[in-house]
Structures are given as structure tokens and as C-alpha cells.
Enzyme design. Sequence first.
Site, mmCIF file in Angstrom:
data_model
loop_
_atom_site.group_PDB
_atom_site.id
_atom_site.type_symbol
_atom_site.label_atom_id
_atom_site.label_comp_id
_atom_site.label_asym_id
_atom_site.label_seq_id
_atom_site.Cartn_x
_atom_site.Cartn_y
_atom_site.Cartn_z
ATOM 1 N N ASP A 78 47.541 -18.301 34.195
ATOM 2 C CA ASP A 78 46.607 -18.293 33.073
ATOM 3 C C ASP A 78 47.237 -17.864 31.758
ATOM 4 O O ASP A 78 47.647 -16.714 31.600
ATOM 5 C CB ASP A 78 45.449 -17.327 33.448
ATOM 6 N N ASP B 233 44.555 -22.925 26.601
ATOM 7 C CA ASP B 233 44.311 -22.056 27.751
ATOM 8 C C ASP B 233 44.428 -22.785 29.086
ATOM 9 O O ASP B 233 43.569 -23.580 29.454
ATOM 10 C CB ASP B 233 42.895 -21.465 27.598
#
Lengths: 43, 510
Positions: B34, B295
Site C-alpha cells: 500500500d 494509491d
Amino acid sequence: ASIASPSSATNKDYIKVNFQKKYGNSFESASNDTKDKTRLVAR
Amino acid sequence: DNDYELVELTNQNSFYSVELDIGTPPQKVTVLVDTGSSDLWVTGSNNPYCSTKKKDTIDSSFKQVNKDNSASVVESVFTEISYDTTIVTSEATATLDSTASTSQTIDCTAYGTFDTSKSSTFESNKTEFSITYGDSTFASGTWGRDQLSLNDLNITGLSFAVANETNSTVGVLGIGLPGLESTYSGISLSSAQKSYTYNNFPMVLKNSGAIKSTAYSLFANSSDSKHGTILFGAVDHGKYAGDLYTIPIINTLEHRGYKDPIQFQVTLQGVGTSKGDKEENLTTLTTTKIPVLLDSGTTISYMPAELVQMLADQVGATYSPVYGYYIMDCIQEMEQESSVIFDFGGFYLSNWLSDFQLVTDSRSNICILGIAPQSDPTIILGDNFLANTYVVYDLDNMEISMAHANSSDDGEYVDIIDGSVPSALKAPGYSSTWSTYESIVSGGNMFSTASNSSTSYSVSMSHSATSSSSFKGQKIQTSTSTFSNSKSSSTISSTRISSPTSSSSTRKEN
């Protein structure tokens, strides 16, 4: 931390990390299987 | 005969995961990779949210179809999992509506848990850990250290947390900026607690000398691939087409006391669309500058509601209160289709609209637009954008370089990042960054700038199906944008291969 990088990338000044891409309708049911699983289920 | 059928949406979610070996003897745990957070944590074996019996877990993958609705709209209830961390500001709002409720139990066997009592080398540093994500999942526990390796890379010494309480099915390997670490900007910090940063994964690699710069290149690979790659400390010129353009990471939280950027946000200077190959079909939706988060922990993309409405009007999508998303006809393979074009400051990245579609398997050819409305005045570009984009995150110089990804396996041409990203060009609009939130104004002309320069954007997109078996059904989109202005002229030609099998190119989370 002491980083012992894999022999394949030792002293190459870079680290290659492969990541899996998992597909599914939820984390629980995710898998590597990218084939569409379509099912029309009459209750 | 009871007015509804259960329809399972096609299998389109995706998230990026790596497997860790932790402790002595090693215990295997899978975590999500992430860029929208900065901490590594794993689920503890004593997590009370773990269901003891499989049947406890509620799988929200079945959808209800309301048969008497002429559109036979498939009602889908799924929670977008976005792992961008909630940051301590009064503006922090849940960017996503989540149907996951913390009362649900989860199946922790899918990705493994870590039992500290079964590792002879685990050392707790007796510091509390707590994190909350944008989709209302959370994790809390204790920081510690242990023998730790990722694939066959020994990263012992990296601090990680063991969550003895979490409602997230999977742990997270956050590789974002140190400022986004929960010890520094987490919402759980009490005023008494002094905030501090520590060496997270990318910094541990740099400080140990394994890499020369705290930088990495994300290659998400094509939309139906089984794996992608992160190259820490280097860039692979074989994984992108055209030129890499560099823009600065911006700080949208300065007014909240953060003097440096703490998340990977850059300035989007315009959003537009094109229809088919014709140049005259270019449409500018807006040239209002908007912060964009890149992201990898978010599956689809999000934009401010008014901008999604502009895009929907342009592409014929309509909002469905049943879904909570926009729906539209599914784009058929080889149909002449639109592209969504992003202006990042004088360089343009275009994605097929079908790459942003989520295919339902309802027989009425309904597709969900994988660009969803959010209340935040910012944009999150998630996996359905990253699948076509090669992104270099340069944490040392606080810059991001991007180009169209090239997933046609043209070999490896690795260059070490030592001080700056090799072969990357500074974007023409590098310095005209976002500075304050403005209401989004429609129109403008992102394809040519105002009086003082003759920058013009000429697009020649040729969509052609290639017949070779390995690229069956592939479309080649070549977009050439030419810039000439008083100081220099540069021609950007970027060729992008994107698969029209859009059903697997977009994803949704449960």
C-alpha cells in the site's frame, strides 16, 4: 536492520519485489484466478 | 418465483499482496502492498474478529437483482477497500461509504495470522499501535521486531505491529512517506504522546545500503496479470512507453501543521476525454487544479462528486442510488471507445474508459463506472489507473515520475536511482502546482495553454486489434502530444497497449 538481499540481486543497488495480484469479490474469496466467475443463482 | 435472483458480480477485485515470513520458526502472513499508508502490521492470532467457524464470515459478494425493475439493475453492496490512512485533520472524512460493519467476523485463515507466543525471537517494544483507514477498517496492537523476510529478502530489524484487534481481513505493508506513519500523523495519538517517525520499509532498505535512493518504481502490470513488480532503488525503462515525466509531491496539509508532504499527492491540472481516434473529439472537463493521491491500496478511483458528474454526462453514465455508483452500458471489445485523459502539468496520460468499468454479469449489459464520487475535494487514482501507468515514487526528492506502462514484456532495462530518476524529464508544468482548494469549474481547454506559449496537444490515437495470439484482442493506442513553447519543444509520443477485456481490467472490493 541488516538487509540480506537475495543472491539474485546482491550488490545490485536495487531490490526487485514481485507482488501477487489477487482477484475476487472479497478479500476472503480472492485468488490469483483472473477468469471471470459469473454465476446467476436463483435463490 | 420470489422476485429476485442472486447474482455474483464477476471476479474483478484486485489488490497487491506479498508474503512475509515472520518469527522463529517462521510463520507465513500475506499483506497488502500500500502506497497510501506507511506502517507494516500483521493480524495477531488472538484477534477477536477472527471467526472460529467459516460460516460466521459474511461474504458480501452476492447481490440481489430486483427482477421487476425493467433495467433489471443488479443491486450490489460492496465496500471499497481503500487503505489510504485517515490523517489527523478536522477535514478527515471517510472518503468511502463502507458497508463493512465492525460486528462482522472475518476469516483470518485466508492470509494468515502471527502468534508471538510461538516465536522465540519476537521482541515487543511495548509501544501501542493503532491505525484507521479510509474505509473504516482499523487495527490496534503492539509494535515489535522479529526475524522477518519478504520473498527471500531478509528485512529483520524493520519494526512492525501485531494487531491483536482488527476488522481487516488482511494486514498491510505500507510503503508511503514517513510522515504518514501512525506514530507521527495517526489519529489515535493522544496529545500526551509525542509524535515521531521511524524507519519504515523503504527507509530500512536505503539505510542498510541495499539501495542508493529512497525511491521505487511501481509496475502494476496489465489488468489481468497475476503479478506486478516494485523495483526499490531503480527504474526499469522496459516497463514504460514514451518519456517519464517528473512532477513534485504537494502538501495539502500545510494548514494542519505538516510542513512537508506526508502522502503521495500530486497536482492534476486538467481532466478531459476523447472519443475514438478523431482529434476534434477532445473535450476538456475541467482545468481546475486538483490534488491527486496515487494509491496502490485503493482498487478503483475516486473524484469529487461534481467532477464525476461531468465525466458521467460526457460518457453517458447515470447515477444509480441502488449501487451508490454511476452505471453505463458496458463497452464492447473493439468498439470505438472514449479515453479519459489526465493532464499532470504539460504531459498527458490517457486511459481507455473501459479500464474504468466494472462488469456486472447482469444480462442487461450494465457496467459500473469505476470512478466513484467522494466528498473530499481531492482525487484518488487507484489500481484501475495504476494498471496502465508506470509510477516512480521518489521519497528523497519528494517527486513522482510517470509514463504510460508498457506490459508487452519488452525485457528489462534497469537503471539505478542515485540522486535522481534516470532519463526522467521535468514536466513542462512542473512548477504550476496546486496551492488551495477551489470549486471545480467545468470547461476550459487543457489541450492548449493560454496566450504565452503555443503548446498544443495533438492526439493521434490508433486503436487497432493485433491478431497475434499473445495479444489477441489487444488494442494499441498511440497518443502523441506535441509541445512547443518559447523555451523548448519536446515531442512526447507514448504508445500504450491496453486490453479491451475490460471486465478483468477493473476491480471492486467487497
